[in-house]
Scaffold this motif. Structure first.
Motif, mmCIF file in Angstrom:
data_model
loop_
_atom_site.group_PDB
_atom_site.id
_atom_site.type_symbol
_atom_site.label_atom_id
_atom_site.label_comp_id
_atom_site.label_asym_id
_atom_site.label_seq_id
_atom_site.Cartn_x
_atom_site.Cartn_y
_atom_site.Cartn_z
ATOM 1 N N GLN A 20 35.097 41.193 50.695
ATOM 2 C CA GLN A 20 34.972 41.246 49.238
ATOM 3 C C GLN A 20 34.179 40.052 48.719
ATOM 4 O OE1 GLN A 20 39.417 41.989 48.661
ATOM 5 N NE2 GLN A 20 38.566 43.137 46.955
ATOM 6 N N ALA A 24 30.539 40.101 46.476
ATOM 7 C CA ALA A 24 30.623 39.723 45.065
ATOM 8 C C ALA A 24 29.274 39.241 44.548
ATOM 9 C CB ALA A 24 31.678 38.634 44.885
ATOM 10 N N ASP A 56 32.908 35.162 38.694
ATOM 11 C CA ASP A 56 32.958 36.395 39.487
ATOM 12 C C ASP A 56 32.680 36.149 40.968
ATOM 13 O OD1 ASP A 56 33.477 38.028 37.248
ATOM 14 O OD2 ASP A 56 31.352 38.030 36.730
ATOM 15 N N TRP A 58 33.353 34.318 44.584
ATOM 16 C CA TRP A 58 34.526 33.813 45.281
ATOM 17 C C TRP A 58 34.336 32.372 45.736
ATOM 18 C CZ3 TRP A 58 38.533 37.251 47.768
ATOM 19 C CH2 TRP A 58 38.602 38.491 47.117
#
Length: 219
Positions: A20, A24, A56, A58
Motif C-alpha cells: 500500500q 500511494a 497521503d 506513507w
C-alpha cells in the motif's frame, strides 16, 4: 528464539502495508520541484506545512531498515523506545514486535498528522501490538518534551529531517549508555550528522546502508 516479526499473521500484514505504501500517491507533491522539496525538507520553519501536504504518502522506512530496527531492538533487549515520526505505523510495528519479544516494554511515538495517527493505531491493532505503543499526537517538539522513561534504549528519528538535532536534545538526557539512535535519511540533516560524528560528542556514529545513520550513545 521466537520472533513475532516472522509470525505468519504479522508478516502478511507488513507485506500488505508495504505494498500500500508503494502504491500511494500525493497530488500535492506533483506540483513541487525536487529543488523545492529538498529546501522544504531542510527547513526549520516550513516543515509542518510541507509534511501536511504529504499526508497521503506513507513515507515508511524500507523493508530492510524495518528488519534492521527489529534486529537492533531485539539484540539490545530494548524495552523503552522513542520514535519521532509514526506516519502509518510500519516502523512502529517493527519496534513493537521487538519489544514484545524482549518480554515487554513501551514504544513512545509522535506524529502531528491526525489522519496518520488514526491509521497507525488501526494497523497496530491489526498487528496485535497496540498495547505496547503510545502515539502522541502533535508537534514532537512538544509531545516528546515530557514524560519520557528514565532509560531510553533506542531512538528512531524518522520525522522532519531538520528537527533531528532538536529531538535529540529532548531525548538525550534520557538515553542510557549504550543506547542506539537510528536516523533515517539523515543526509537531509547535515547539522545532526556533524554533531553525532564529531570527536568528543559522546557518540560513535557510522552510515549504515544507503540512507541510515547508526549511532551509539557512549557512557
Amino acid at each position: 528464539m521466537s520472533s513475532t516479526l516472522t509470525d505468519t499473521h504479522l508478516a502478511a500484514l507488513l507485506d500488505r502495508l508495504f505494498q500500500q505504501a508503494d502504491a500511494a500517491t500525493s497530488p500535492a507533491l506533483a506540483g513541487i520541484s525536487h529543488e523545492e522539496r529538498d529546501r522544504m525538507m531542510r527547513s526549520k520553519t516550513g516543515y509542518l506545512a510541507f509534511y501536511g501536504q504529504l499526508k497521503d504518502l506513507w513515507l515508511p522506512v524500507s523493508r530492510d531498515t524495518g528488519r534492521l530496527l527489529y534486529m537492533l531492538a531485539r539484540g539490545t533487549r530494548a524495552r523503552n523506545i522513542v520514535e519521532f515520526g509514526t506516519s502509518f505505523g510500519i516502523s512502529t510495528i517493527h519496534l513493537a514486535a521487538a519489544v514484545r519479544d524482549n518480554g515487554g516494554g513501551q514504544v513512545i511515538s509522535s506524529e502531528f498528522e491526525l489522519s496518520k495517527v488514526a491509521r497507525a493505531r488501526q494497523h497496530l491493532q491489526e498487528a496485535r501490538l497496540a498495547d505496547l505503543v503510545e502515539i502522541r499526537e502533535g508537534d514532537a517538539l512538544k509531545t516528546l518534551a515530557r514524560d519520557l522513561p528514565e532509560g531510553v534504549d533506542l531512538l528512531l528519528l524518522d520525522g522532519a529531517k531538520s528537527l533531528y538535532g532538536d529531538i535529540l536534545d529532548l531525548v538525550e538526557p534520557r538515553l542510557r549508555p549504550g543506547a542506539l539512535i537510528v536516523a533515517d535519511n539523515a543526509d537531509y540533516s547535515p547539522d545532526y550528522l556533524a554533531r553525532v560524528r564529531a570527536a568528543g560528542s559522546g557518540y560513535l556514529s557510522v552510515p549504515f546502508g544507503d540512507d541510515v545513520e547508526l549511532s551509539l550513545r557512549l557512557g
